[in-house]
Design a protein around this motif. Structure first.
Motif, short mmCIF file in Angstrom:
data_model
loop_
_atom_site.label_atom_id
_atom_site.label_comp_id
_atom_site.label_asym_id
_atom_site.label_seq_id
_atom_site.Cartn_x
_atom_site.Cartn_y
_atom_site.Cartn_z
N ARG A 89 31.73 48.69 28.36
CA ARG A 89 32.74 49.38 27.56
C ARG A 89 33.92 49.70 28.45
NH1 ARG A 89 28.92 54.05 25.04
NH2 ARG A 89 27.46 52.74 23.86
N PRO A 90 35.13 49.68 27.90
CA PRO A 90 36.29 50.07 28.70
C PRO A 90 36.08 51.45 29.31
CG PRO A 90 37.00 49.05 26.65
CD PRO A 90 35.51 49.22 26.55
N GLY A 91 36.39 51.56 30.60
CA GLY A 91 36.18 52.79 31.33
C GLY A 91 34.96 52.75 32.24
N ASP A 92 34.10 51.73 32.07
CA ASP A 92 32.96 51.59 32.97
C ASP A 92 33.46 51.29 34.38
OD1 ASP A 92 31.23 52.00 30.90
OD2 ASP A 92 30.53 49.92 30.76
N THR A 93 32.70 51.74 35.38
CA THR A 93 33.09 51.52 36.77
C THR A 93 32.14 50.53 37.42
OG1 THR A 93 31.83 53.51 37.40
CG2 THR A 93 34.19 53.76 37.00
N LEU A 94 32.70 49.61 38.19
CA LEU A 94 31.93 48.53 38.80
C LEU A 94 32.01 48.64 40.31
CD1 LEU A 94 33.06 47.50 35.93
CD2 LEU A 94 32.38 45.25 36.73
N TYR A 95 30.88 48.35 40.97
CA TYR A 95 30.81 48.50 42.42
C TYR A 95 30.28 47.19 43.03
CZ TYR A 95 31.59 53.25 41.02
OH TYR A 95 32.15 54.37 40.45
N PHE A 96 31.00 46.72 44.04
CA PHE A 96 30.80 45.38 44.58
C PHE A 96 30.42 45.40 46.06
CE2 PHE A 96 33.86 45.25 41.20
CZ PHE A 96 33.67 44.05 40.52
N GLU A 97 29.75 44.32 46.46
CA GLU A 97 29.60 44.00 47.88
C GLU A 97 30.53 42.83 48.16
OE1 GLU A 97 26.58 41.80 51.02
OE2 GLU A 97 25.78 42.44 49.07
N THR A 98 31.65 43.11 48.82
CA THR A 98 32.62 42.04 49.12
C THR A 98 32.53 41.59 50.57
OG1 THR A 98 34.40 43.55 49.75
CG2 THR A 98 34.19 43.02 47.40
N ASP A 99 32.00 42.45 51.44
CA ASP A 99 31.91 42.15 52.87
C ASP A 99 33.27 41.81 53.47
OD1 ASP A 99 29.17 42.48 52.59
OD2 ASP A 99 28.78 40.34 52.30
N TYR A 100 34.34 42.43 52.92
CA TYR A 100 35.69 42.11 53.40
C TYR A 100 35.87 42.50 54.87
CZ TYR A 100 36.85 47.09 52.91
OH TYR A 100 36.87 48.45 53.04
N LYS B 120 26.96 45.08 42.42
CA LYS B 120 25.71 45.71 42.83
C LYS B 120 25.35 46.94 41.99
CE LYS B 120 25.09 42.74 46.09
NZ LYS B 120 24.00 41.74 46.00
N PHE B 121 26.30 47.42 41.19
CA PHE B 121 26.03 48.60 40.35
C PHE B 121 27.15 48.73 39.34
CE2 PHE B 121 26.15 53.11 39.23
CZ PHE B 121 24.82 53.38 38.98
N ILE B 122 26.79 49.11 38.11
CA ILE B 122 27.77 49.39 37.07
C ILE B 122 27.47 50.77 36.50
CG2 ILE B 122 28.75 48.67 34.87
CD1 ILE B 122 27.80 45.82 35.50
N GLY B 123 28.48 51.64 36.50
CA GLY B 123 28.31 52.99 36.02
C GLY B 123 29.12 53.27 34.77
N ARG B 124 28.76 54.32 34.10
CA ARG B 124 29.50 54.77 32.91
C ARG B 124 29.70 56.27 33.03
NH1 ARG B 124 27.33 52.12 27.79
NH2 ARG B 124 28.57 50.43 28.68
#
Length: 280
Positions: A212-223, A273-277
């Motif tokens: 849903r719009p507003g969900d927060t997404l968390y990534f492993e980019t290893d930048y 790696k994780f999606i939050g609401r």
């Protein structure tokens, strides 16, 4: 035929040709169809739909969708919803959001249909998305060192400050509780906190239909190299803003602007790696 008669005939023919061309050019666009003779329906880019070419809304909100019709009378448009429990639409194209979820609203003339994605989220998450687009229009630079200053963001402070930034009058929801009101948690800590509060959508990439719009997404980019000290190796945060769009921040050398990233298939993105609401 003498020379004078020939010249007069030629003049009449030229005049008639010009008249036909003038009348053709003067015909209104609404009388023109596509190359197969079918009418066309285009969604007008009003404020509510121009950002993602879709409609983000919340229960109870009413939004007028407008279309441009060519090759037919606009009054012939028939509006319908694929799920009336999520959103209904009037004969004039006014959409009323009923419940959280997603569906399509369709405008149809004969065999021609134009679909518009409707995503219904919570009023709080809706406002956070509006804040994200407001930040995008502002001259904001990327900086980790200045991440809490007015015209600066890094990825995690951007996400956090869309929900809570008292200086900007944003008091929706503080990711991180009272501590998150004055200092934005880094990406991995946001994910940990949301998980502990039971605000998890998924542990990994999932179908966009579940978001849903507003969900927060968390990534492993290893930048900056894989950081084993971070929970689930998370080092980047972003926000889902609708229709497959994720908004985040980025830059090099400490400079950058808030920008779009298009994510077409979440189910194949192994970096999530994780999606939050934050606001269900």
């Amino acid at each position: 035929m003498n020379q004078r008669s020939f010249a007069f005939t030629a003049t009449i023919a030229t005049f008639c040709t010009c008249l036909v061309l003038a009348l053709a050019l003067a015909m209104p666009a609404a009388a023109q169809a596509d190359e197969w003779g079918q009418p066309t329906i285009r969604l007008k880019m009003t404020t509510d739909v121009k950002n993602t070419k879709s409609l983000t809304t919340y229960p109870g909100k009413k939004t007028m969708l407008r279309v441009k019709v060519t090759g037919a009378d606009a009054s012939e448009v028939v509006w319908s919803s694929t799920n009336k429990k999520i959103a209904t639409v009037s004969k004039a194209g006014k959409v009323t959001a009923r419940a959280k979820g997603r569906c399509y609203v369709k405008a149809t003339i004969g065999d021609v249909t134009r679909k518009v994605l409707v995503e219904v989220t919570s009023p709080e998450a809706y406002q956070a998305v509006q804040n994200a687009f407001a930040d995008k229009k502002t001259n904001i630079a990327y900086s980790q060192a200045k991440r809490m200053k007015t015209y600066y963001r890094d990825c995690s402070s951007f996400v956090s400050r869309c929900y809570w930034d008292s200086k900007l009058g944003r008091r929706i929801f503080a990711i991180g509780g009272s501590e998150g009101k004055s200092w934005a948690y880094p990406a991995a800590e946001q994910a940990i906190w949301l998980n502990e509060k039971g605000k998890r959508v998924a542990w990994r990439a999932c179908s966009v239909k579940k978001l849903r719009p507003g969900d927060t997404l968390y990534f492993e980019t290893d930048y900056a190299g894989r950081d084993a000290t971070q929970w689930r190796y998370i080092d980047h945060a972003a926000m889902y803003v609708g229709n497959g769009y994720v908004m985040d921040t980025g830059g090099s050398g400490g400079l950058g602007i808030i920008g779009f990233r298009w994510c077409k298939y979440y189910s194949t993105d192994t970096s999530i790696k994780f999606i939050g609401r934050p606001c269900p």
